[in-house]
Design a protein around this motif. Sequence first.
Motif, short mmCIF file in Angstrom:
data_model
loop_
_atom_site.label_atom_id
_atom_site.label_comp_id
_atom_site.label_asym_id
_atom_site.label_seq_id
_atom_site.Cartn_x
_atom_site.Cartn_y
_atom_site.Cartn_z
N PHE A 22 0.79 -1.21 0.00
CA PHE A 22 0.00 0.00 0.00
C PHE A 22 0.83 1.27 0.00
O PHE A 22 0.44 2.28 -0.58
N GLN A 105 -5.26 3.31 0.40
CA GLN A 105 -5.38 1.88 0.08
C GLN A 105 -5.25 1.04 1.35
O GLN A 105 -5.99 0.06 1.54
N CYS A 108 -8.48 1.26 3.38
CA CYS A 108 -9.56 0.43 2.84
C CYS A 108 -9.34 -1.04 3.15
O CYS A 108 -10.27 -1.76 3.55
N HIS A 109 -8.10 -1.51 2.98
CA HIS A 109 -7.81 -2.93 3.21
C HIS A 109 -7.96 -3.30 4.69
O HIS A 109 -8.62 -4.28 5.03
N ARG A 112 -11.56 -3.19 5.95
CA ARG A 112 -12.33 -4.34 5.48
C ARG A 112 -12.01 -5.58 6.33
O ARG A 112 -12.91 -6.36 6.67
#
Length: 247
Positions: A22, A105, A108-109, A112
Amino acid sequence: MALPMLRGCYRVPSTFSFTRLFLSEGIILNRCAKTRLPSSPHAAVTAAVRPYSSDPGGQKQHQKMMVLGIPNPFILFRTKIYFFLIRAYFDKEFSIQEFTEGAKQAFCHVSRLLSQCQFAALEGLVAEDLIAKLQEKCNLLPSSHKKALSADFDEIMYTTTGDVGIYYDDNGRKFVSILMRFWYLTSARIPEDGLKGTRVFQVSFGSDEKPETKTLLTANYEFQREFTQGVAPDWTITRIEHSRLLD
């Protein structure tokens, strides 16, 4: 004796690892056609998104963004000074623009994984002592709140830099931390009384007959890297806050 600190005392976590997937340099993502908030730092988001139609039939929907607030000139100046020091004394190729894209990024990862309660997958991305605390908090959340933790990249409405720190520990090791703030939309159904004490904006998309309602939430993620000579350029997340979901 420890070298002078550029920020107040800070406890250094025991684990440091680099999310190369990322945060490696050169990662630039293709932006979608969505209108986004301007990238000027430290602006206060006080209004969210509202749809409007450009044709009589109401078929073509657009998103209109609005930001109200005046940047704090002192914080803005201090942040620029820290970025200059990072480039001058730690990493001459450091770019806050590239870092921000990588941080989004990673946000978001990791969000989640938190939403899915995949705590083992957080190893190497999040400080070890923080993972245990997150697991304890997430296990107490209802399913609607767990879903609200997950942020999609295309639903991030605004990103800005918060606090920046440069400091040393008692052994002379050098560290840099950057706090990133994210505003993102979620379609999770959160009860109105589910986020007490939090200012939440609800946004409607689509036609009047079939509106899609989303909620604008905020999250704070702090990234930390050790810049001691001989240490791999590894970033790790040492702080995670999601509105009133995970504080």
